[in-house]
Design a protein around this motif. Structure first.
Motif, PDB file in Angstrom:
ATOM      1  N   VAL A  89      -0.339   1.728   6.878  1.00 23.87           N
ATOM      2  CA  VAL A  89      -1.189   2.826   6.574  1.00 23.87           C
ATOM      3  C   VAL A  89      -1.012   4.107   7.001  1.00 23.87           C
ATOM      4  O   VAL A  89      -0.796   4.930   6.017  1.00 23.87           O
ATOM      5  N   ILE A  90      -0.408   4.401   8.263  1.00 19.70           N
ATOM      6  CA  ILE A  90      -0.194   5.493   8.589  1.00 19.70           C
ATOM      7  C   ILE A  90       1.240   5.974   7.653  1.00 19.70           C
ATOM      8  O   ILE A  90       1.457   6.979   7.456  1.00 19.70           O
ATOM      9  N   TYR A  91       2.168   4.947   7.638  1.00 23.47           N
ATOM     10  CA  TYR A  91       3.356   5.309   7.065  1.00 23.47           C
ATOM     11  C   TYR A  91       3.104   5.573   5.712  1.00 23.47           C
ATOM     12  O   TYR A  91       3.622   6.637   4.950  1.00 23.47           O
ATOM     13  N   LEU A  92       2.177   4.979   4.916  1.00 22.48           N
ATOM     14  CA  LEU A  92       1.933   5.129   3.578  1.00 22.48           C
ATOM     15  C   LEU A  92       1.183   6.434   3.251  1.00 22.48           C
ATOM     16  O   LEU A  92       1.814   7.407   2.283  1.00 22.48           O
ATOM     17  N   HIS A  93       0.738   7.401   4.295  1.00 18.17           N
ATOM     18  CA  HIS A  93       0.164   8.669   4.069  1.00 18.17           C
ATOM     19  C   HIS A  93       0.997   9.769   4.627  1.00 18.17           C
ATOM     20  O   HIS A  93       1.208  10.728   4.359  1.00 18.17           O
TER      21      HIS A  93
ATOM     22  N   VAL B 265       7.415   2.114   1.620  1.00 14.41           N
ATOM     23  CA  VAL B 265       6.309   1.935   1.040  1.00 14.41           C
ATOM     24  C   VAL B 265       6.127   0.536   0.553  1.00 14.41           C
ATOM     25  O   VAL B 265       4.858  -0.301   0.605  1.00 14.41           O
ATOM     26  N   ALA B 266       7.244   0.046   0.044  1.00 13.43           N
ATOM     27  CA  ALA B 266       7.090  -1.563  -0.421  1.00 13.43           C
ATOM     28  C   ALA B 266       6.867  -2.442   0.684  1.00 13.43           C
ATOM     29  O   ALA B 266       6.109  -3.542   0.401  1.00 13.43           O
ATOM     30  N   PHE B 267       7.102  -2.133   1.967  1.00 21.70           N
ATOM     31  CA  PHE B 267       6.722  -2.987   3.025  1.00 21.70           C
ATOM     32  C   PHE B 267       5.490  -2.768   3.429  1.00 21.70           C
ATOM     33  O   PHE B 267       4.687  -3.596   3.838  1.00 21.70           O
ATOM     34  N   ALA B 268       4.937  -1.484   3.281  1.00 25.23           N
ATOM     35  CA  ALA B 268       3.728  -1.164   3.748  1.00 25.23           C
ATOM     36  C   ALA B 268       2.393  -1.124   3.014  1.00 25.23           C
ATOM     37  O   ALA B 268       1.205  -1.223   3.195  1.00 25.23           O
ATOM     38  N   THR B 269       2.776  -1.711   1.781  1.00 24.12           N
ATOM     39  CA  THR B 269       1.589  -1.589   0.302  1.00 24.12           C
ATOM     40  C   THR B 269       0.555  -2.647   0.845  1.00 24.12           C
ATOM     41  O   THR B 269      -0.370  -2.188   0.620  1.00 24.12           O
ATOM     42  N   PRO B 270       0.729  -3.915   1.241  1.00 22.71           N
ATOM     43  CA  PRO B 270      -0.290  -4.568   1.791  1.00 22.71           C
ATOM     44  C   PRO B 270      -1.342  -4.255   2.783  1.00 22.71           C
ATOM     45  O   PRO B 270      -2.122  -5.234   2.981  1.00 22.71           O
ATOM     46  N   ALA B 271      -0.887  -3.272   3.315  1.00 20.73           N
ATOM     47  CA  ALA B 271      -1.747  -2.988   4.607  1.00 20.73           C
ATOM     48  C   ALA B 271      -3.191  -2.946   4.400  1.00 20.73           C
ATOM     49  O   ALA B 271      -3.907  -3.469   5.139  1.00 20.73           O
ATOM     50  N   VAL B 272      -3.533  -2.045   3.370  1.00 24.65           N
ATOM     51  CA  VAL B 272      -5.178  -2.074   3.208  1.00 24.65           C
ATOM     52  C   VAL B 272      -5.714  -3.387   2.610  1.00 24.65           C
ATOM     53  O   VAL B 272      -6.654  -3.951   3.120  1.00 24.65           O
ATOM     54  N   PRO B 273      -4.910  -4.042   1.588  1.00 17.49           N
ATOM     55  CA  PRO B 273      -5.751  -5.318   1.038  1.00 17.49           C
ATOM     56  C   PRO B 273      -5.701  -6.383   2.306  1.00 17.49           C
ATOM     57  O   PRO B 273      -6.517  -7.179   2.429  1.00 17.49           O
ATOM     58  N   LEU B 274      -4.668  -6.416   3.307  1.00 20.20           N
ATOM     59  CA  LEU B 274      -4.636  -7.263   4.645  1.00 20.20           C
ATOM     60  C   LEU B 274      -6.028  -7.042   5.233  1.00 20.20           C
ATOM     61  O   LEU B 274      -6.616  -7.841   5.876  1.00 20.20           O
ATOM     62  N   PHE B 275      -6.320  -5.679   5.471  1.00 26.06           N
ATOM     63  CA  PHE B 275      -7.610  -5.445   6.184  1.00 26.06           C
ATOM     64  C   PHE B 275      -8.626  -6.003   5.683  1.00 26.06           C
ATOM     65  O   PHE B 275      -9.463  -6.598   6.429  1.00 26.06           O
ATOM     66  N   PHE B 276      -8.857  -5.852   4.165  1.00 27.91           N
ATOM     67  CA  PHE B 276     -10.026  -6.567   3.479  1.00 27.91           C
ATOM     68  C   PHE B 276      -9.824  -7.990   3.677  1.00 27.91           C
ATOM     69  O   PHE B 276     -10.852  -8.467   3.967  1.00 27.91           O
ATOM     70  N   MET B 277      -8.728  -8.433   3.537  1.00 25.71           N
ATOM     71  CA  MET B 277      -8.523 -10.141   3.676  1.00 25.71           C
ATOM     72  C   MET B 277      -8.933 -10.513   5.029  1.00 25.71           C
ATOM     73  O   MET B 277      -9.635 -11.408   4.958  1.00 25.71           O
TER      74      MET B 277
ATOM     75  N   SER C 168       5.426   6.879  -9.657  1.00 23.98           N
ATOM     76  CA  SER C 168       4.679   5.839 -10.406  1.00 23.98           C
ATOM     77  C   SER C 168       4.274   4.916  -9.258  1.00 23.98           C
ATOM     78  O   SER C 168       5.121   4.417  -8.519  1.00 23.98           O
ATOM     79  N   ASP C 169       2.999   4.498  -9.324  1.00 23.64           N
ATOM     80  CA  ASP C 169       2.692   3.319  -8.671  1.00 23.64           C
ATOM     81  C   ASP C 169       2.075   2.013  -9.310  1.00 23.64           C
ATOM     82  O   ASP C 169       1.358   1.242  -8.867  1.00 23.64           O
ATOM     83  N   ARG C 170       2.713   1.808 -10.388  1.00 16.36           N
ATOM     84  CA  ARG C 170       2.505   0.604 -11.134  1.00 16.36           C
ATOM     85  C   ARG C 170       2.933  -0.665 -10.779  1.00 16.36           C
ATOM     86  O   ARG C 170       2.266  -1.769 -10.758  1.00 16.36           O
ATOM     87  N   PHE C 171       3.771  -0.646  -9.746  1.00 18.52           N
ATOM     88  CA  PHE C 171       4.320  -1.726  -9.205  1.00 18.52           C
ATOM     89  C   PHE C 171       3.728  -1.788  -7.389  1.00 18.52           C
ATOM     90  O   PHE C 171       3.826  -3.075  -6.911  1.00 18.52           O
ATOM     91  N   THR C 172       3.050  -1.038  -7.294  1.00 16.51           N
ATOM     92  CA  THR C 172       2.195  -1.062  -5.914  1.00 16.51           C
ATOM     93  C   THR C 172       0.878  -0.969  -5.718  1.00 16.51           C
ATOM     94  O   THR C 172       0.279  -0.763  -4.889  1.00 16.51           O
ATOM     95  N   ASN C 173       0.085  -0.433  -6.918  1.00 19.35           N
ATOM     96  CA  ASN C 173      -1.245  -0.453  -6.980  1.00 19.35           C
ATOM     97  C   ASN C 173      -1.793  -1.669  -6.461  1.00 19.35           C
ATOM     98  O   ASN C 173      -1.485  -2.766  -6.661  1.00 19.35           O
ATOM     99  N   TYR C 174      -3.146  -1.499  -5.727  1.00 13.93           N
ATOM    100  CA  TYR C 174      -3.758  -2.713  -5.147  1.00 13.93           C
ATOM    101  C   TYR C 174      -4.325  -3.632  -5.928  1.00 13.93           C
ATOM    102  O   TYR C 174      -4.601  -4.764  -5.720  1.00 13.93           O
ATOM    103  N   LEU C 175      -4.499  -3.168  -7.138  1.00  9.97           N
ATOM    104  CA  LEU C 175      -5.168  -4.203  -8.272  1.00  9.97           C
ATOM    105  C   LEU C 175      -4.019  -4.664  -9.169  1.00  9.97           C
ATOM    106  O   LEU C 175      -4.421  -4.979 -10.252  1.00  9.97           O
TER     107      LEU C 175
END
Length: 371
Positions: A18-22, A44-56, A241-248
């Motif tokens: 999360v810190i790296y993303l921001h 960013v490609a490696f860090a993208t799952p950070a927030v979803p993993l917190f939810f999970m 573009s975040d079409r490949f990294t958007n959480y949804l």
């Protein structure tokens, strides 16, 4: 709640992600600096799952605990652990804004507080609160569900939320309406993010986990798709573009699920030998809340010392990121070590923090097993 080695590892990695993303958000908008942009894009490609993993992880833990059904426990213990630190840190951000001379901006942010977080990263807490509010109902429902009902529920989310969103992101504008459901058919809850909360609980119940090689292959494939897809899409349209990294998107869900199951498969049942991992995992929440302020302060200090508004090379970015991480961890550990302050800033009771998440926990002699 007993500590889990696999979840502690995921918490720490997600905190760092999360810190790296921001940290790199600005660099991703500077397309002229190709070397730094490509480096940031890979990170960013490696860090993208950070927030979803917190939810999970939240869903996996809460929906597997009997106390989650207790409304009294929810409002007296669980919900305040999120709301109190959120209010405290939001107030600090507003004060920081005032000290920067933007009184009007602080007033406007305070006026919109119920609708808009004071800083963008706090949207995570705005999504987590309704998940907590729904958790007693979800616990009652999911504890009685069969595997078929679990599969059906998650299938609805994957198809109608993630699937349609992913398709809409890639079809021409004229076709977007074709893949947009009528508002009465919309089954999204909490902006679609509740699905990750349930996804963690669903995967936690899996007894047969796919082979590690398959999971690693899925994770590697999604990371590669994110790296190359984002690069192609960004430079093709001259805008990030975040079409490949958007959480949804289906891509992020597959990556997050693969990492979650890999941790479950490789780390479940193992115990930490030292104290560092549990300490870092224990302060991951206050670190998350602190890091937007730390980044703002860091950029100001960086500008004065280096003379540049932001890191402009890979070594500078790495150095800035490491300094922000160490600052956030250090401050969070100190706050966790002060009675009367600990709960307000971290959501942990001081006695609980002393067991794993503050200076006393770090330097307390380890108990020797009985002979």
């Amino acid at each position: 709640m007993k500590r889990r080695y696999d979840y502690d590892v995921l918490r720490v990695l997600s905190m760092l992600g999360v810190i790296y993303l921001h940290t790199v958000a600005g660099a991703l908008r500077e397309l002229d600096n190709t070397v730094l942009w490509n480096f940031s894009n890979i990170g960013v490609a490696f860090a993208t799952p950070a927030v979803p993993l917190f939810f999970m992880m939240s869903g996996a833990l809460l929906l597997d605990e009997d106390k989650t059904s207790d409304l009294t426990f929810l409002f007296r213990r669980r919900l305040p652990k999120v709301l109190v630190p959120l209010v405290v840190w939001s107030t600090l951000v507003l004060l920081y804004t005032v000290l920067q001379g933007d009184v009007a901006g602080a007033r406007e942010s305070a006026h919109r507080l119920l609708n808009t977080p004071v800083v963008i990263p706090y949207w995570f807490l705005y999504a987590l609160v309704p998940m907590y509010l729904l958790s007693p109902l979800l616990r009652q429902m999911t504890s009685r569900m069969t595997r078929a009902h679990w599969n059906y529920m998650m299938g609805l989310w994957i198809l109608l939320t993630l699937g349609l969103y992913t398709v809409r992101s890639f079809v021409p504008d004229a076709w977007e309406i074709t893949f947009t459901e009528h508002w009465t058919l919309n089954v999204n809850f909490v902006g679609g993010y509740l699905g990750y909360f349930l996804l963690g609980a669903w995967l936690e119940r899996w007894e047969r986990i796919p082979p590690k090689g398959v999971l690693a292959g899925i994770a590697a494939g999604m990371i590669a798709l994110s790296i190359f897809g984002t690069r192609w899409d960004t430079y093709a349209h001259s805008a990030y573009s975040d079409r490949f990294t958007n959480y949804l998107t289906l891509f992020t869900m597959l990556l997050s699920a693969a990492i979650f199951l890999l941790a479950k498969s490789c780390l479940r049942g193992k115990e930490e030998k030292g104290k560092l991992l549990s300490l870092l995992a224990g302060v991951s929440f206050p670190v998350y809340l602190l890091h937007p302020l730390a980044l703002g302060l860091g950029e100001r200090v960086w500008g004065r010392v280096i003379g540049l508004p932001a890191p402009g090379t890979i070594p500078q970015q790495v150095l800035f990121y490491v300094l922000v991480v160490l600052f956030c961890i250090g401050v969070s550990v100190i706050l966790s070590s002060i009675p009367g302050v600990c709960y307000a800033f971290t959501g942990q009771r001081y006695a609980a923090a002393c067991k794993s998440a503050n200076l006393f926990a770090l330097f307390r002699p380890k108990k020797r097993p009985n002979p």
